[in-house]
Design a protein around this motif. Structure first.
Motif, PDB file in Angstrom:
ATOM      1  N   SER A  46       4.420   1.850 -15.007  1.00 52.33           N
ATOM      2  CA  SER A  46       4.011   1.034 -16.147  1.00 52.33           C
ATOM      3  C   SER A  46       5.045   1.132 -17.254  1.00 52.33           C
ATOM      4  O   SER A  46       5.493   2.222 -17.603  1.00 52.33           O
ATOM      5  N   PHE A  47       5.442  -0.029 -17.777  1.00 55.18           N
ATOM      6  CA  PHE A  47       6.289  -0.104 -18.963  1.00 55.18           C
ATOM      7  C   PHE A  47       5.407  -0.538 -20.132  1.00 55.18           C
ATOM      8  O   PHE A  47       4.306  -1.049 -19.908  1.00 55.18           O
ATOM      9  N   SER A 105       0.817  -1.215   0.000  1.00 53.64           N
ATOM     10  CA  SER A 105       0.000   0.000   0.000  1.00 53.64           C
ATOM     11  C   SER A 105       0.848   1.260   0.000  1.00 53.64           C
ATOM     12  O   SER A 105       0.592   2.197  -0.753  1.00 53.64           O
ATOM     13  N   SER A 106       1.865   1.258   0.838  1.00 56.10           N
ATOM     14  CA  SER A 106       2.701   2.458   0.895  1.00 56.10           C
ATOM     15  C   SER A 106       3.495   2.623  -0.399  1.00 56.10           C
ATOM     16  O   SER A 106       3.705   3.739  -0.863  1.00 56.10           O
ATOM     17  N   ALA A 107       3.895   1.510  -0.991  1.00 52.70           N
ATOM     18  CA  ALA A 107       4.627   1.583  -2.265  1.00 52.70           C
ATOM     19  C   ALA A 107       3.753   2.194  -3.352  1.00 52.70           C
ATOM     20  O   ALA A 107       4.206   3.017  -4.145  1.00 52.70           O
ATOM     21  N   LEU A 108       2.504   1.800  -3.345  1.00 49.35           N
ATOM     22  CA  LEU A 108       1.562   2.339  -4.337  1.00 49.35           C
ATOM     23  C   LEU A 108       1.385   3.844  -4.123  1.00 49.35           C
ATOM     24  O   LEU A 108       1.412   4.630  -5.063  1.00 49.35           O
ATOM     25  N   ILE A 129       9.700  -0.147  -8.833  1.00 50.83           N
ATOM     26  CA  ILE A 129      11.022   0.475  -8.675  1.00 50.83           C
ATOM     27  C   ILE A 129      11.241   0.729  -7.196  1.00 50.83           C
ATOM     28  O   ILE A 129      10.549   1.555  -6.583  1.00 50.83           O
ATOM     29  N   ARG A 130      12.183  -0.020  -6.636  1.00 52.72           N
ATOM     30  CA  ARG A 130      12.394   0.037  -5.200  1.00 52.72           C
ATOM     31  C   ARG A 130      13.863   0.335  -4.943  1.00 52.72           C
ATOM     32  O   ARG A 130      14.723  -0.443  -5.346  1.00 52.72           O
ATOM     33  N   ASP A 131      14.124   1.449  -4.321  1.00 49.06           N
ATOM     34  CA  ASP A 131      15.501   1.901  -4.088  1.00 49.06           C
ATOM     35  C   ASP A 131      16.308   1.888  -5.392  1.00 49.06           C
ATOM     36  O   ASP A 131      17.446   1.414  -5.425  1.00 49.06           O
ATOM     37  N   ILE A 179      12.085  -4.138 -10.122  1.00 51.88           N
ATOM     38  CA  ILE A 179      11.652  -5.496  -9.769  1.00 51.88           C
ATOM     39  C   ILE A 179      10.604  -5.956 -10.779  1.00 51.88           C
ATOM     40  O   ILE A 179       9.645  -5.240 -11.071  1.00 51.88           O
ATOM     41  N   GLN A 180      10.817  -7.160 -11.341  1.00 51.44           N
ATOM     42  CA  GLN A 180       9.917  -7.703 -12.361  1.00 51.44           C
ATOM     43  C   GLN A 180       8.647  -8.260 -11.707  1.00 51.44           C
ATOM     44  O   GLN A 180       8.687  -8.726 -10.575  1.00 51.44           O
TER      45      GLN A 180
END
Ligand code: C2E
Ligand code: MG
Ligand code: MG
Ligand code: MG
Length: 283
Positions: free
Chosen positions: A42-43, A32-35, A65-67, A71-72
């Motif tokens: 989106s690619f 949730s926080s990542a969102l 995209i994390r740090d 991430i796939q």
């Protein structure tokens, strides 16, 4: 030595499984926080007509995209599915895709068809169709420009939900596609039961080192069957010209694959579209 080796393997496996379980929990917790923080992006992978070489559409594919690390989806979608958390993400990606499509259509790509993936778990929300329609309307898109992709179902209950969902999409002129076609339990009955506009032949059918008579027979039959049912066919995972030729011989000219382009950030796909449009003007 053999027993010892097996013992070590087993210990490693358990450890890995524990780690994975922890990773899953952590991911669900962070989702949730990542969102909210805009970590999901989106690619877009081009969909190409191999006869003209033109980009005819794109598929929106999520990345986390994390740090600074990309991430796939295979690394987090399964965990989100287990937790029933994909709907929010899928609707977010749909909205991003609609925003970009709105722009690309205004830039002169009127016929562009955008594919967006929805998890079968999302069908558990009876409001899913309405939410999709609402987003497409918000961006004043021609509904014929959007294609909803979903993989084949495995359970009877899910199948009923999916049939109803596909019917509602069709009633509202939103196109649907069966993703990874041919890998499910019941591809043939899926073609019979669902109101779909497209099937996407799974990349496993063309990913062998050498394409054989067997592959020709299977893919050829799928394409013929789809033709008789007035269903469009696209093949994913096209990486070389041999595969393009093989598919063209069988009558499939719509493809996606690394040969024509990997999933790209929106600015990069936009650049490809602009270059394509410029080429048209000069020729
Ligand atoms: P998919 O929808 O079947 O997408 C096709 C996958 O094949 C993509 O992997 C794409 O990058 C990859 N691919 C494309 N061309 C080639 C090629 O020439 N060779 C090979 N080896 N692979 C190719 P990706 O982006 O990692 O996505 C994996 C899966 O994750 C997708 O499979 C889809 O099931 C799921 N997914 C991705 N984005 C979303 C999303 O927004 N929502 C949901 N629910 N699922 C998503
Ligand atoms: Mg897909
Ligand atoms: Mg697929
Ligand atoms: Mg897949």
């Amino acid at each position: 030595a053999y027993a010892k080796k097996r013992g070590i393997d087993f210990a490693d496996l358990t450890d890995e499984m524990l780690q994975q379980a922890n990773r899953q929990k952590e991911m669900q917790h962070n989702f949730s926080s990542a969102l909210r923080n805009g970590e999901f992006v989106s690619f877009y992978q081009p969909k190409v007509d191999t006869e003209t070489g033109r980009i005819v559409g794109a598929e929106a594919l999520v990345r986390w995209i994390r740090d600074g690390v990309v991430i796939q989806p295979d690394q987090f979608i399964p965990a989100l599915e287990k937790a029933g958390m994909t709907e929010q993400l899928d609707l977010f990606i749909l909205e991003e895709a609609c925003k970009n499509l709105r722009k690309w259509i205004s830039n002169g790509n009127e016929d562009m068809v955008m594919s967006v993936n929805f998890s079968r778990r999302d069908l558990e929300d009876p409001q899913l169709s309405e939410k999709i329609i609402h987003i497409i309307e918000k961006y004043h898109l021609n509904r014929k420009n959007i294609l909803v992709e979903m993989t084949e179902t495995t359970s009877e209950q899910e199948k009923n939900l999916m049939m109803r969902f596909m019917d509602t999409m069709s009633e509202h002129d939103i196109m649907t596609s069966i993703d990874d076609f041919g890998t499910g339990y019941s591809s043939l009955s899926a073609l019979r039961d669902y109101t779909v506009n497209e099937i996407k032949i799974d990349k496993s059918f063309i990913s062998h080192d050498e394409l054989q008579d067997k592959d020709r027979a299977i893919i050829g039959s799928i394409i013929k069957m789809a033709e008789l049912l007035h269903v469009d066919v696209i093949t994913e995972g096209v990486e070389n010209m041999e595969q393009v030729q093989f598919l063209q011989d069988l009558g499939c000219t719509k493809v996606q694959g690394y040969l024509y382009g990997k999933p790209l950030p929106p600015e990069q796909l936009e650049g490809m579209l602009d270059r394509q449009a410029a080429g048209m003007i000069h020729s």
